[in-house]
Design a protein around this motif. Structure first.
Motif, mmCIF file in Angstrom:
data_model
loop_
_atom_site.group_PDB
_atom_site.id
_atom_site.type_symbol
_atom_site.label_atom_id
_atom_site.label_comp_id
_atom_site.label_asym_id
_atom_site.label_seq_id
_atom_site.Cartn_x
_atom_site.Cartn_y
_atom_site.Cartn_z
ATOM 1 N N ALA A 32 -5.833 7.040 -6.244
ATOM 2 C CA ALA A 32 -5.578 5.786 -5.526
ATOM 3 C C ALA A 32 -4.301 5.902 -4.693
ATOM 4 O O ALA A 32 -4.247 5.435 -3.542
ATOM 5 C CB ALA A 32 -5.483 4.630 -6.510
ATOM 6 N N LEU A 33 -3.278 6.534 -5.261
ATOM 7 C CA LEU A 33 -2.024 6.735 -4.520
ATOM 8 C C LEU A 33 -2.237 7.659 -3.323
ATOM 9 O O LEU A 33 -1.665 7.451 -2.246
ATOM 10 C CB LEU A 33 -0.957 7.320 -5.452
ATOM 11 N N ILE A 34 -3.079 8.685 -3.507
ATOM 12 C CA ILE A 34 -3.391 9.593 -2.404
ATOM 13 C C ILE A 34 -4.091 8.841 -1.272
ATOM 14 O O ILE A 34 -3.810 9.066 -0.086
ATOM 15 C CB ILE A 34 -4.257 10.765 -2.901
ATOM 16 N N ILE A 35 -4.993 7.921 -1.624
ATOM 17 C CA ILE A 35 -5.680 7.113 -0.608
ATOM 18 C C ILE A 35 -4.675 6.243 0.152
ATOM 19 O O ILE A 35 -4.767 6.081 1.375
ATOM 20 C CB ILE A 35 -6.773 6.241 -1.252
ATOM 21 N N ILE A 36 -3.703 5.690 -0.566
ATOM 22 C CA ILE A 36 -2.663 4.866 0.079
ATOM 23 C C ILE A 36 -1.896 5.704 1.106
ATOM 24 O O ILE A 36 -1.679 5.284 2.247
ATOM 25 C CB ILE A 36 -1.711 4.276 -0.976
ATOM 26 N N ALA A 62 -0.364 0.889 2.977
ATOM 27 C CA ALA A 62 1.086 0.766 2.829
ATOM 28 C C ALA A 62 1.664 -0.254 3.805
ATOM 29 O O ALA A 62 2.872 -0.507 3.794
ATOM 30 C CB ALA A 62 1.756 2.122 3.036
ATOM 31 N N SER A 63 0.823 -0.861 4.628
ATOM 32 C CA SER A 63 1.277 -1.892 5.559
ATOM 33 C C SER A 63 1.413 -3.228 4.830
ATOM 34 O O SER A 63 1.039 -3.352 3.650
ATOM 35 C CB SER A 63 0.273 -2.031 6.707
ATOM 36 N N GLY A 64 1.919 -4.230 5.553
ATOM 37 C CA GLY A 64 2.031 -5.552 4.944
ATOM 38 C C GLY A 64 0.682 -6.073 4.494
ATOM 39 O O GLY A 64 0.534 -6.602 3.380
ATOM 40 N N GLU A 65 -0.318 -5.939 5.373
ATOM 41 C CA GLU A 65 -1.672 -6.381 5.022
ATOM 42 C C GLU A 65 -2.211 -5.597 3.832
ATOM 43 O O GLU A 65 -2.850 -6.156 2.934
ATOM 44 C CB GLU A 65 -2.599 -6.194 6.229
ATOM 45 N N GLY A 66 -1.939 -4.276 3.823
ATOM 46 C CA GLY A 66 -2.432 -3.438 2.740
ATOM 47 C C GLY A 66 -1.812 -3.788 1.402
ATOM 48 O O GLY A 66 -2.499 -3.838 0.375
ATOM 49 N N ILE A 67 -0.500 -4.027 1.398
ATOM 50 C CA ILE A 67 0.176 -4.394 0.143
ATOM 51 C C ILE A 67 -0.352 -5.723 -0.379
ATOM 52 O O ILE A 67 -0.559 -5.906 -1.585
ATOM 53 C CB ILE A 67 1.708 -4.448 0.372
ATOM 54 N N SER A 74 -12.841 2.107 0.153
ATOM 55 C CA SER A 74 -13.702 1.309 1.020
ATOM 56 C C SER A 74 -12.900 0.433 1.983
ATOM 57 O O SER A 74 -13.167 0.412 3.188
ATOM 58 C CB SER A 74 -14.634 0.442 0.159
ATOM 59 N N TRP A 75 -11.896 -0.308 1.485
ATOM 60 C CA TRP A 75 -11.136 -1.265 2.308
ATOM 61 C C TRP A 75 -10.422 -0.572 3.461
ATOM 62 O O TRP A 75 -10.368 -1.087 4.571
ATOM 63 C CB TRP A 75 -10.123 -1.995 1.432
ATOM 64 N N SER A 76 -9.880 0.607 3.199
ATOM 65 C CA SER A 76 -9.124 1.325 4.233
ATOM 66 C C SER A 76 -10.030 1.904 5.315
ATOM 67 O O SER A 76 -9.552 2.351 6.360
ATOM 68 C CB SER A 76 -8.313 2.455 3.598
ATOM 69 N N ASN A 77 -11.358 1.904 5.048
ATOM 70 C CA ASN A 77 -12.362 2.504 5.936
ATOM 71 C C ASN A 77 -12.335 4.033 5.925
ATOM 72 O O ASN A 77 -13.039 4.670 6.712
ATOM 73 C CB ASN A 77 -12.220 2.009 7.383
ATOM 74 N N ILE A 78 -11.550 4.618 5.034
ATOM 75 C CA ILE A 78 -11.559 6.081 4.897
ATOM 76 C C ILE A 78 -12.918 6.557 4.403
ATOM 77 O O ILE A 78 -13.425 7.601 4.831
ATOM 78 C CB ILE A 78 -10.433 6.555 3.946
ATOM 79 N N GLY A 79 -13.523 5.782 3.503
ATOM 80 C CA GLY A 79 -14.836 6.152 2.991
ATOM 81 C C GLY A 79 -15.866 6.266 4.101
ATOM 82 O O GLY A 79 -16.639 7.235 4.155
ATOM 83 N N SER A 84 -2.160 5.615 5.426
ATOM 84 C CA SER A 84 -0.974 5.436 6.282
ATOM 85 C C SER A 84 -0.930 6.493 7.379
ATOM 86 O O SER A 84 -0.639 6.190 8.545
ATOM 87 C CB SER A 84 0.299 5.517 5.435
ATOM 88 N N ILE A 85 -1.236 7.737 7.010
ATOM 89 C CA ILE A 85 -1.224 8.834 7.984
ATOM 90 C C ILE A 85 -2.317 8.624 9.036
ATOM 91 O O ILE A 85 -2.087 8.764 10.243
ATOM 92 C CB ILE A 85 -1.392 10.187 7.265
ATOM 93 N N PHE A 86 -3.527 8.284 8.576
ATOM 94 C CA PHE A 86 -4.633 8.039 9.503
ATOM 95 C C PHE A 86 -4.277 6.901 10.462
ATOM 96 O O PHE A 86 -4.556 6.960 11.657
ATOM 97 C CB PHE A 86 -5.899 7.664 8.720
ATOM 98 N N SER A 87 -3.688 5.857 9.903
ATOM 99 C CA SER A 87 -3.344 4.684 10.709
ATOM 100 C C SER A 87 -2.304 5.027 11.771
ATOM 101 O O SER A 87 -2.346 4.518 12.896
ATOM 102 C CB SER A 87 -2.836 3.556 9.807
ATOM 103 N N MET A 88 -1.338 5.893 11.441
ATOM 104 C CA MET A 88 -0.300 6.293 12.386
ATOM 105 C C MET A 88 -0.897 6.942 13.632
ATOM 106 O O MET A 88 -0.377 6.811 14.739
ATOM 107 C CB MET A 88 0.680 7.268 11.711
ATOM 108 N N PHE A 89 -2.026 7.645 13.444
ATOM 109 C CA PHE A 89 -2.668 8.327 14.563
ATOM 110 C C PHE A 89 -3.810 7.490 15.164
ATOM 111 O O PHE A 89 -4.616 7.999 15.933
ATOM 112 C CB PHE A 89 -3.200 9.684 14.107
ATOM 113 N N ASN A 90 -3.856 6.196 14.761
ATOM 114 C CA ASN A 90 -4.861 5.261 15.299
ATOM 115 C C ASN A 90 -6.295 5.767 15.117
ATOM 116 O O ASN A 90 -7.147 5.606 16.005
ATOM 117 C CB ASN A 90 -4.604 4.995 16.791
#
Length: 505
Positions: free
Chosen positions: A35-39, A67-72, A359-364, A43-49
């Motif tokens: 779960a921490l790895i997904i967090i 790790a963003s405000g919305e994510g926390i 799922s929420w992060s859309n990484i899946g 963040s890394i994926f989001s930085m690169f849009n």
């Protein structure tokens, strides 16, 4: 000299697996770490849009940072809902109320022992394997109960007890992918599969009966294979037992156990007859629109229907032998069975967070879509992709032995990916199960290996891990090859894996 070198290399290989596996954290901590790895990854994926186009809606989904405000806010506000709303939790706990009751009053134990003891001598091996497979109804308890019982039976009829022990152990391991009835494993895996499928399509539900036809066929096929391996390979290799006299006492039955079992069978058959009548009466509320059974409220409600079945036979047996004297006893035995589920509940808390973060992060979705595109580009999309996945999971079993934990790890990745290639989640689940059941019996990291080794040393003081591995490898290899062939037969013959379930969406 060459033989000694081979043994040395083999032992070093096994020792290496054991060292690596022992360094893995407890499954609870493993999923917290994931779960921490997904967090971090989000963040890394989001930085690169980074983004991905949802294959169903066509909507472009950005990778959202946990790790963003919305994510926390999501992490804190969803933690309890992730846990209590995780599909497998309620399903499995409900099932175990009934199965646990039947186990605690002694019904399952009596049925298993009597089935083996009353078997004709010529069919003892096949009965042991069959009962071991069916022992999955008692969940992990079967792995502790059936192998030593089988060893005692073999010993008492003048056969090598280690042959009975390993046959019973191999069968109970195989039982997690083969049963004539719907068991707790079916409910657990189906719940995880449904959660994983929702990453792509939240309208898809994997039910506990979606692998049922395949499981039924597997019971008879694996019974024959397991019996042949024992009679034609394992026992001849062990030779005549020369271990001397061994104290092997079988547990005495309750004086009314036979009567209780008879009454439980009658009550169970009456309940099944009632359900059948309820299904086939005109305008039955258990049928779907147009009178269909697939889909239908009957299949949607299969878990409570099975729960009530086990409650009926458990209560009938308990009352007959005097273990249940009041309604308080019923709830008491159910509470005892829930105590056995404590470790599972703790693990589910961590698994639920990992799956929902994925799922929420859309990484899946990103992994599924891009993974499927890559497989298409390299033209690796046919049935041999599924066979490759089976071999991968069979190998992974040497490092992660918990079937539910491994599926919770694999399902969010492979189910969405294979859905993108057109494969049904239930078909992917069946492929997972055959791999898991084939090699969980041979890995030295399996928790029950220590118990089986202790029973081995009861009959052979020199038995060690090498003895265990050498006796289990033939079963593991034979089961894996047999199940791959069976998967291919179902696939090419168009045989449904369960009611209305084909390999394709």
């Amino acid at each position: 000299m060459k033989e000694n070198t081979n043994k040395s290399l083999f032992q070093r290989f096994l020792n290496g697996i054991e060292r690596v596996g022992n360094k893995l954290p407890d499954p609870f901590i493993l999923f917290i770490a994931l779960a921490l790895i997904i967090i971090i990854a989000s963040s890394i994926f989001s930085m690169f849009n980074a983004s991905v186009v949802h294959p169903g809606s066509g909507e472009e989904l950005p990778i959202k940072s946990l790790a963003s405000g919305e994510g926390i806010q999501y992490i804190l506000s969803s933690m309890l809902d992730n846990f209590t709303g995780f599909a497998p939790l309620g399903l499995v706990l409900a099932m175990m109320l009934g199965i646990g009751l039947s186990e605690k009053v002694g019904l399952l134990d009596y049925a298993i022992r009597k089935t083996i003891m009353k078997s004709p001598p010529a069919l003892i091996t096949y009965t042991v394997v069959f009962v071991g497979i069916m022992g999955n109804l008692a969940s992990d308890a079967a792995m502790v109960l059936i192998p030593p019982l089988a060893a005692m039976v073999f010993y008492k009829v003048g056969r090598h007890p280690l042959a009975g022990l390993v046959a019973g152990y191999a069968a109970t391991g195989a039982g997690f992918t083969a049963n004539l009835f719907i068991a707790g494993t079916d409910v657990l895996l189906a719940g995880i599969s449904t959660e994983a499928a929702a990453i792509i399509d939240d309208s898809i539900t994997v039910t506990p009966v979606d692998n049922w036809y395949f499981n039924i066929v597997s019971v008879f096929v694996i019974t024959i294979v397991g019996g042949l391996i024992t009679d034609k390979f394992i026992e001849p290799r062990l030779g005549k037992y020369k271990g001397g006299s061994v104290e092997a006492a079988l547990e005495e039955d309750h004086p009314k156990a036979g009567k209780g079992f008879r009454n439980a069978v009658i009550a169970g058959l009456a309940y099944i007859a009632l359900i059948v009548i309820a299904i086939f009466i005109p305008n039955s509320p258990l049928r779907g629109e147009g009178g269909t059974i697939v889909p239908s409220p009957f299949l949607d409600g299969i878990v409570p229907i099975i729960l009530i079945f086990f409650v009926v036979i458990g209560v009938t047996y308990g009352i007959t032998i005097g273990k249940i004297k009041s309604s308080k006893d019923v709830s008491g035995y159910m509470a005892e069975s829930m105590k056995d589920m404590a470790g599972y509940i703790v693990l589910i808390f961590a698994i639920a967070q990992f799956v929902n973060y994925f799922s929420w992060s859309n990484i899946g979705t990103w992994v599924a879509v891009n993974g499927a595109d890559f497989l298409k580009e390299v033209n690796f999309t046919g049935i041999w992709l599924i066979i490759g996945y089976i071999l991968f999971t069979a190998a992974l079993n040497f490092l992660i032995t918990s079937g539910s934990a491994k599926w919770a790890l694999e399902a969010p990745v492979f189910i969405p990916m294979f859905m993108q290639l057109g494969y049904s989640p239930a078909f992917t689940q069946a492929a997972y199960r055959v791999a898991d059941s084939s090699t969980n019996i041979v890995t030295p990291l399996m928790p029950y290996m220590v118990i089986i080794l202790a029973f081995m040393q009861k009959y052979d003081k020199k038995a060690g891990i090498g003895t265990f591995i050498s006796l289990m490898i033939p079963y593991s290899a034979a089961f894996l090859l047999t199940w791959i062939i069976l998967i291919l037969i179902f696939f090419y013959a168009g045989i449904p894996f369960g009611p209305g379930v084909t390999p394709f969406l």
